[in-house]
Design a protein around this motif. Sequence first.
Motif, short mmCIF file in Angstrom:
data_model
loop_
_atom_site.label_atom_id
_atom_site.label_comp_id
_atom_site.label_asym_id
_atom_site.label_seq_id
_atom_site.Cartn_x
_atom_site.Cartn_y
_atom_site.Cartn_z
N LYS A 102 0.83 -1.22 0.00
CA LYS A 102 0.00 0.00 0.00
C LYS A 102 0.86 1.26 0.00
N ARG A 103 2.13 1.12 0.29
CA ARG A 103 3.00 2.30 0.25
C ARG A 103 3.45 2.67 -1.17
N VAL A 104 3.12 1.81 -2.14
CA VAL A 104 3.46 2.15 -3.53
C VAL A 104 2.58 3.32 -3.95
N LYS A 105 3.24 4.42 -4.34
CA LYS A 105 2.52 5.63 -4.68
C LYS A 105 2.11 5.60 -6.15
N LEU A 106 3.03 5.28 -6.99
CA LEU A 106 2.72 5.14 -8.40
C LEU A 106 3.85 4.40 -9.10
N VAL A 107 3.54 3.93 -10.29
CA VAL A 107 4.57 3.32 -11.12
C VAL A 107 4.87 4.35 -12.20
N GLU A 108 5.96 5.07 -12.02
CA GLU A 108 6.23 6.19 -12.92
C GLU A 108 6.45 5.72 -14.35
N ASP A 109 7.18 4.62 -14.50
CA ASP A 109 7.41 4.07 -15.83
C ASP A 109 7.09 2.60 -15.85
N THR A 110 6.24 2.20 -16.76
CA THR A 110 5.98 0.78 -17.00
C THR A 110 6.14 0.59 -18.49
N MET A 111 7.14 -0.17 -18.88
CA MET A 111 7.45 -0.23 -20.30
C MET A 111 7.63 -1.66 -20.78
N TYR A 112 7.09 -1.90 -21.96
CA TYR A 112 7.39 -3.11 -22.72
C TYR A 112 8.12 -2.65 -23.98
N ALA A 139 10.03 -1.69 -14.99
CA ALA A 139 9.12 -0.94 -14.11
C ALA A 139 9.94 -0.07 -13.17
N TYR A 140 9.48 1.16 -12.96
CA TYR A 140 10.14 2.11 -12.08
C TYR A 140 9.08 2.62 -11.11
N VAL A 141 9.23 2.22 -9.86
CA VAL A 141 8.16 2.40 -8.87
C VAL A 141 8.54 3.45 -7.84
N LEU A 142 7.57 4.28 -7.45
CA LEU A 142 7.76 5.23 -6.36
C LEU A 142 6.95 4.77 -5.16
N SER A 166 12.93 -2.71 -11.73
CA SER A 166 13.25 -4.10 -12.07
C SER A 166 13.03 -4.31 -13.57
N TYR A 167 13.63 -5.37 -14.07
CA TYR A 167 13.51 -5.73 -15.48
C TYR A 167 13.11 -7.19 -15.61
N SER A 168 12.59 -7.52 -16.77
CA SER A 168 12.43 -8.92 -17.14
C SER A 168 12.76 -8.99 -18.63
N ARG A 210 11.60 -3.26 -3.93
CA ARG A 210 12.88 -2.55 -3.87
C ARG A 210 12.67 -1.09 -3.44
N ALA A 211 11.56 -0.49 -3.88
CA ALA A 211 11.27 0.88 -3.46
C ALA A 211 10.88 0.91 -1.98
N CYS A 212 10.01 -0.02 -1.58
CA CYS A 212 9.52 -0.04 -0.19
C CYS A 212 10.65 -0.32 0.80
N ASP A 213 11.61 -1.16 0.38
CA ASP A 213 12.73 -1.50 1.26
C ASP A 213 13.54 -0.29 1.68
N LEU A 214 13.47 0.77 0.90
CA LEU A 214 14.31 1.94 1.17
C LEU A 214 13.60 2.98 2.03
N LEU A 215 12.30 2.79 2.25
CA LEU A 215 11.54 3.79 3.00
C LEU A 215 12.03 3.90 4.44
N GLY A 216 11.91 5.09 4.98
CA GLY A 216 12.34 5.31 6.36
C GLY A 216 13.84 5.45 6.49
N GLY A 217 14.52 5.64 5.35
CA GLY A 217 15.98 5.69 5.37
C GLY A 217 16.52 6.96 6.01
N ARG A 218 17.66 6.82 6.64
CA ARG A 218 18.35 7.96 7.25
C ARG A 218 19.83 7.84 6.94
#
Lengths: 446, 475
Positions: A136-146, A174-177, A189-191, A211-219
């Motif tokens: 639920k912390r995913v705000k948007l997927v800025e880029d989704t490309m095929y 995919a590039y996720v915020l 990530s890529y496939s 990968r985006a969520c893992d970085l949240l709360g960083g200091r």
Amino acid sequence: MFDVVDKALDLALAQGADEAEVYASTSTSRRIKVYGGEVEELTAARHKGVGVRVVSGGAAGYAYSSDTAPSALETTAARALEHARVSDHDPHVALADPGSAPPQLDIFDERLTRATDEQKIDIALALERAALGHDKRVKLVEDTMYADDDTEVFLASSKGVRGTYRENSCFLFAYVLAEQDGQVDTGLSYSIGRDISELQPQACGREAAQRACDLLGGRQCPSMKATVVLDPFVAASFIGVLSAALTADAVQKGRSLFAALEGKEVAGAGVNLCDDGLRPDGLASAPFDGEGTSCRRTPLIQGGVLTGFLYDVYTARKAGRQSTGNGLRSSYRSMPQVRPTNLIVEGAATPLADVIAGIEHGVLVSSAVGVHSGANPVSGEFSVGINGRLIEAGRLSTAVREVTLAGDIISMLKGIVAFGDDARWIPGGSIFTPSIVIEGMSIGGA
Amino acid sequence: MCGGPSNLLRVTLPALEAALLEAVVARALGSGGDFAEVFVEDSVGLGMRLEDGKVEQTSGGHEYGAAVRLNSGDRTYYAYTDEVDEAGLFEAATAVAAGLRSGAAGATTKLGAERSEPGRHPVQVPPETVPIVRKRDLLHAADDVARGSSPLVGQVIAGYSEGRQRVLIANSLGDVVRDDRTRVRFIVTVIARRDGIIQTGYQTIGGSAGFEILDEKAVTETAVKAAGKAVIMLDARPAPMGAMPVVLANGFGGTLFHEACGHGLEADAIAKGASIYAGRMGELVAAPIVNAYDDGSLVNGWGSAAFDDEGVPTRKTMVIEEGRLCSYLYDRLRARSAGAEPTGNGRRQSFRHVPLPRMTTTCIAPGDATPEAIIAATAHGFYAKSLAGGQVEPASGNFVFGVSEGYLIEKGKVTTPLRGATLVGNGIDILKQIDMIAADFDVKSGICGKDGQGVPVGTGQATLRIRQMTVGGTG
């Protein structure tokens, strides 16, 4: 296209070239971006073009054209000759001699030619949904490309080189915020595959989101010397930088940090790195390079020892060696340059969980900003911004941000003590690498 | 016959009459959509490179292609081809229409009078009229001068490039625009070495101009500066790590604004909320002494053109006034969605690329301090003379720059050269910490990459100070 190639070859020789080589390509491609459950962009492309390289008076010249009509070929051949006349004489300039028959490679998948735009759009939409639905912390997927590409290459020279191949590939990106407490972090990530059935939109979307969520709360963390684990994405970007220094071109021109180190220890004893232009799953694979030399597998680092460099025909002649099939072209617009094909990092794999469990104090690096601007491929020094997670007493703990990782490439390679069991392809440079564990790295923070 | 034979420039041929362009636009809108456009490009280019004292790679060519674009809401359908004839253009138009398939045909306007602005970026000496040997001689001159300037110079790489791009843009709003762009650039990279230490220096001249910007004097100065940077950095010691005041020199220092702020102002990032500047119009996003703008109309600027790649006249757009955010940078698509005016920032690398909101020449306006006064007012800090390049995540505003030439500031004086430094920070934090700006404004040229497209850009800045910034070093 061989009719175009042969015509251009005849014209170049008729205009006075001592030797000539013509490279032509045709391709079709699709690029589909989706956003918010809808198509954002669909690009359909078809292109073709021809590049003429001539050797005249011991110098090389190059010219290209997207127009393959006879009059354009004539002009292009004339320009190539003019460019040769203005270039300096060099005794090592030469075109490739024809070799044995190039290997047969499985790099074209007929199925991809039958995939429809609807199917491709559906895969991209599935990728976006997977990323959005992951957390639920995913705000948007800025880029989704095929994207996909189907290219046919034709090469012939006055020395008797003559070859053609067709290859295709497709990929997802995919590039996720993700956002938490006003802080935004990103993950990608890529496939990749040669047919859409090989793409994994679910896994790719979930991974980018995670990968985006893992970085949240960083200091920021305090400055320290620590063990770092570069995940495959970050490892690949460093390998991309150091691979430029592993070309004979960089060595011969005094801009490689590896210049005087052939046969010497340059990395941890368990480190192996090779260039392999034949891996069917590698997107840079081809039967022959941009000069017609058969592609092959070339060990670069074996057991931590630097065993060789990458050569094209020119640098090989200069060094008294054989081309390793690394005279590559990015398109018909470019003459061959010494570059890696697929780079493969190999070493004894340890399950990633065990790797982390064995680290008392360290950082798992999952994003590095500025590797290309912050790393000097000549001196090997680098200082880049990183994001990741702290490792404390064998466990992943809080995220870190706005810290730097600094050092020099050789010390870093020598500090490699282990590899994860998560080896994978990272496109861009077509690099196959696991997570890499390095001791004694400088982290610059608060 | 040098550079580009003029008979190849077929954009001027009557085959692309208004009637054909109109029919192609109408075909693209045949199954719906709000906007359609044809973009035709005819480009010739030449690149020469010297390394190891030899001009070894001379390459050039010609490309002629066209793209048809259809927009429907926020969607883009794009097709390109290098068959620029009636069949090829209609095939592309049919392809984009097939992508949409919404039903009723979209509206078009009859094409109006053709517009062009020759002379906006005057070209006194078209590069294709200059004998190619003259270009080679300049490369050798740069090599000689750089090597002659110090015995520590080990390698010189000099590059010359020229390009002439003619575009023809026609769209469903009735616009027909032609633009004729000539650019030349000269780059010198010097590698100096001593006792196993290797350092590089880099300097460039470039403009939307002719060969007149390149003469012996300009080339010599460029080579001497590049060599000087490489040689002085041999004495550098590893840069320290930590937070400290940072003085950014004029010219190359402008990369800071480009990376830290500019990308976040491009309207595609704004439209998706993927920028720290989204939703902050009118807010203080920088120190009140900061005024910033993008100027695609800067005469002869490397990042300039008379029109952008969507046929919108280029202009100067203030983006920050007295620290307050006052505009984003728009292409047509994002302007239409946002109900804003396009700002002349719709750019594409070539007909093979979908236009995107991109910077042109992005500048922090000069102040009235002197660089000397700024250094003198800094008790301890880092002086970044040249930046190697940088990257930013517009979503978070986090950026990193490599510093290719940096020095320690001690007791108000520039002292020891420092190597291996990077500047790390966040766009808004850093702009808010600018506390002094000098008057020594200068613009440098570069190539900016985004979404796989490289476009020429300029960065303009005077010497300025950032009160506190993280320096990442190896020492």
